[in-house]
Structures are given as C-alpha cells and as structure tokens.
Scaffold this motif. Structure first.
Motif, short mmCIF file in Angstrom:
data_model
loop_
_atom_site.label_atom_id
_atom_site.label_comp_id
_atom_site.label_asym_id
_atom_site.label_seq_id
_atom_site.Cartn_x
_atom_site.Cartn_y
_atom_site.Cartn_z
N GLN A 89 0.83 -1.20 0.00
CA GLN A 89 0.00 0.00 0.00
C GLN A 89 0.87 1.26 0.00
OE1 GLN A 89 -0.21 -2.34 2.41
NE2 GLN A 89 -2.14 -3.39 1.99
N ALA A 90 1.97 1.23 0.75
CA ALA A 90 2.85 2.40 0.80
C ALA A 90 3.55 2.59 -0.54
CB ALA A 90 3.88 2.24 1.91
N LEU A 91 3.97 1.50 -1.18
CA LEU A 91 4.61 1.62 -2.49
C LEU A 91 3.63 2.17 -3.52
CD1 LEU A 91 6.69 -1.67 -2.64
CD2 LEU A 91 7.54 0.65 -2.35
N GLN A 92 2.38 1.70 -3.49
CA GLN A 92 1.38 2.18 -4.43
C GLN A 92 1.09 3.66 -4.20
OE1 GLN A 92 -2.44 0.36 -3.99
NE2 GLN A 92 -3.18 1.08 -5.97
N ARG A 93 0.97 4.08 -2.95
CA ARG A 93 0.70 5.48 -2.66
C ARG A 93 1.85 6.36 -3.13
NH1 ARG A 93 2.69 8.57 0.95
NH2 ARG A 93 3.53 6.86 2.17
N ARG A 94 3.09 5.95 -2.86
CA ARG A 94 4.22 6.78 -3.28
C ARG A 94 4.35 6.81 -4.80
NH1 ARG A 94 7.51 4.19 0.81
NH2 ARG A 94 8.80 3.41 -0.86
N ALA A 95 4.02 5.71 -5.48
CA ALA A 95 4.06 5.70 -6.94
C ALA A 95 3.02 6.66 -7.50
CB ALA A 95 3.82 4.28 -7.46
N ARG A 96 1.85 6.69 -6.92
CA ARG A 96 0.83 7.64 -7.38
C ARG A 96 1.26 9.08 -7.13
NH1 ARG A 96 -3.68 5.20 -9.20
NH2 ARG A 96 -4.21 3.17 -8.34
N GLU A 97 1.93 9.32 -5.99
CA GLU A 97 2.41 10.67 -5.71
C GLU A 97 3.46 11.11 -6.73
OE1 GLU A 97 3.88 10.52 -1.73
OE2 GLU A 97 1.89 10.58 -0.83
N LEU A 98 4.20 10.15 -7.27
CA LEU A 98 5.21 10.46 -8.29
C LEU A 98 4.62 10.54 -9.69
CD1 LEU A 98 8.16 8.23 -7.02
CD2 LEU A 98 7.97 10.72 -6.93
N GLY A 99 3.31 10.32 -9.83
CA GLY A 99 2.66 10.43 -11.13
C GLY A 99 2.62 9.12 -11.91
N MET A 100 2.97 8.02 -11.28
CA MET A 100 2.93 6.73 -11.96
C MET A 100 1.51 6.20 -11.96
SD MET A 100 6.25 4.85 -10.43
CE MET A 100 7.88 5.45 -10.70
N VAL A 101 1.21 5.42 -12.98
CA VAL A 101 -0.11 4.81 -13.10
C VAL A 101 0.08 3.31 -13.29
CG1 VAL A 101 -1.21 6.86 -14.04
CG2 VAL A 101 -0.15 5.22 -15.58
N PRO A 102 -0.94 2.51 -12.98
CA PRO A 102 -0.82 1.07 -13.21
C PRO A 102 -0.69 0.79 -14.70
CG PRO A 102 -2.68 1.56 -11.76
CD PRO A 102 -2.17 2.85 -12.29
N GLY A 103 0.10 -0.21 -15.03
CA GLY A 103 0.32 -0.57 -16.43
C GLY A 103 -0.90 -1.25 -17.04
N GLY A 104 -0.93 -1.25 -18.36
CA GLY A 104 -2.02 -1.92 -19.07
C GLY A 104 -1.72 -3.40 -19.20
N ASP A 105 -2.42 -4.04 -20.14
CA ASP A 105 -2.19 -5.47 -20.37
C ASP A 105 -0.84 -5.65 -21.04
OD1 ASP A 105 -4.65 -6.11 -19.30
OD2 ASP A 105 -5.68 -5.85 -21.23
N PRO A 106 -0.03 -6.57 -20.55
CA PRO A 106 1.28 -6.77 -21.15
C PRO A 106 1.21 -7.69 -22.37
CG PRO A 106 1.06 -8.18 -19.25
CD PRO A 106 -0.19 -7.34 -19.33
N ALA A 107 2.22 -7.58 -23.19
CA ALA A 107 2.38 -8.49 -24.32
C ALA A 107 3.74 -9.15 -24.16
CB ALA A 107 2.31 -7.74 -25.64
N PHE A 108 3.84 -10.39 -24.63
CA PHE A 108 5.08 -11.14 -24.47
C PHE A 108 5.60 -11.54 -25.85
CE2 PHE A 108 2.57 -11.80 -20.66
CZ PHE A 108 3.47 -11.44 -19.68
N LEU A 109 6.91 -11.56 -25.98
CA LEU A 109 7.54 -12.00 -27.22
C LEU A 109 8.09 -13.39 -27.03
CD1 LEU A 109 9.53 -8.82 -28.27
CD2 LEU A 109 7.41 -9.69 -29.26
N ASP A 110 7.78 -14.26 -28.00
CA ASP A 110 8.37 -15.59 -28.01
C ASP A 110 9.75 -15.51 -28.63
OD1 ASP A 110 6.34 -16.97 -26.78
OD2 ASP A 110 5.24 -17.36 -28.65
N PRO A 111 10.58 -16.53 -28.40
CA PRO A 111 11.92 -16.50 -29.01
C PRO A 111 11.90 -16.42 -30.54
CG PRO A 111 11.82 -18.18 -27.31
CD PRO A 111 10.44 -17.66 -27.48
N ASP A 112 10.81 -16.89 -31.17
CA ASP A 112 10.75 -16.82 -32.63
C ASP A 112 10.24 -15.46 -33.12
OD1 ASP A 112 8.13 -17.03 -31.85
OD2 ASP A 112 7.64 -18.72 -33.14
#
Length: 181
Positions: A89-112
């Motif tokens: 909770q403290a990390l989330q609060r400090r991240a919001r104070e710094l202007g950070m937002v939660p990330g969206g859906d991630p995408a992954f790359l396969d080795p190919d």
C-alpha cells in the motif's frame, strides 16, 4: 633465691649447646614477625587492587550491555520503518504521488518473434501529482502577488484537491522515532 638445678650427663651437654641469653631470642623473632606482617599487608593490597579491577570490568560490562540493548532497539525500529515503507500500500501510494499509473495489459515476445497477448497502453494520468520546484514557486508567488513571476516555466497545472491522491491514515506508514537522531 632460685637456683637452677644442675644437669648431669647428656642433659648437661645439650644445655651447653643451646643459647642461654633471652635477648637473643627476641632479636631473632622480630624479622620473622616483620616478614609476616609485610606478606599479609601485601596480600591485602593485592586483593584490593584485584577487587577494584573486577569492579571496573563489571561497570564496563554493564555499559556495553546497555549500549547493545539501545542499538538492538534502534535496529528493530529501523526494520519496522523499512517494513512500513516497503508495504504494497505504501509503495502504491508513493508511486501515485510520483505520477505513476498502473500498467495496461502486457504483451510477451516468443523466441521466434511472435507476439502473445494484446498490449494496451497505460491510462494517462489526468494531472501530474509531482511538480517541478519552479512550478511550485511560481504557483505560490503568483497566488500571493496576483502577477505571474518572470521565472515561471510553463508546466502542468497544480493538482486540485479533487484529483490529488489523498493518502489515508491506514496507507500512510508512520515512521517511529529512533533514539539518537
């Protein structure tokens, strides 16, 4: 008139070998008594010095135990502070104070090289919660005088109370004061 009885034979020969004067016996006894008194006095002084050294060591041991206890308490207080600051909770609060937002859906790359998932961008923050020091100075100077400062830089508007994240008492870690600081 007391007269000593006369000894005969073997007793007479032994009597002649033994000293007859009484002052000579007293003189031989004085160095022995002096030696015994000196040995006893030296022993007592030695015990006094030994006792003093042991008492001093005991006082030093008590001081070191007290210092160890204080340092252990300070370590525990610092560990509590670290745990409070690293809570999610403290990390989330400090991240919001710094202007950070939660990330969206991630995408992954396969080795190919193929992409798995569909990436989405993170939602943009309405207003940044952290401003440059110049922006804070210009906001406070402009509000106080009513005229903009010549040193103000164009930046994002100051956060309004409705959009600013207000930390709650439960999410805000309360650091404990540490002794010696």
């Amino acid at each position: 008139m007391s007269r000593k009885p006369e000894l005969k034979g073997r007793a007479a020969r032994l009597a002649r070998l033994l000293p007859t004067g009484g002052t000579r016996g007293q003189a031989a006894r004085a160095p022995f008594v002096l030696l015994v008194v000196l040995l006893l006095g030296g022993g007592l002084i030695g015990l006094l010095v030994l006792n003093s050294a042991l008492s001093e060591g005991s006082f030093q041991l008590d001081d070191l135990k007290q210092r160890t206890k204080e340092l252990s308490d300070e370590e525990q207080a610092l560990q509590r502070d670290i745990d409070a600051y690293s809570a999610p909770q403290a990390l989330q609060r400090r991240a919001r104070e710094l202007g950070m937002v939660p990330g969206g859906d991630p995408a992954f790359l396969d080795p190919d090289g193929t992409v798995k998932g569909s990436p989405s961008p993170a939602p943009a923050a309405a207003t940044p919660l952290v401003l440059a020091p110049e922006a804070l100075a210009s906001t406070s100077a402009g509000a106080a005088t009513g005229t903009p400062s010549p040193y103000t830089a164009v930046s994002a508007p100051a956060p309004t109370p409705s959009t600013a994240a207000t930390p709650t008492a439960a999410a805000t870690p309360t650091p404990t004061p540490t002794p010696g600081r």
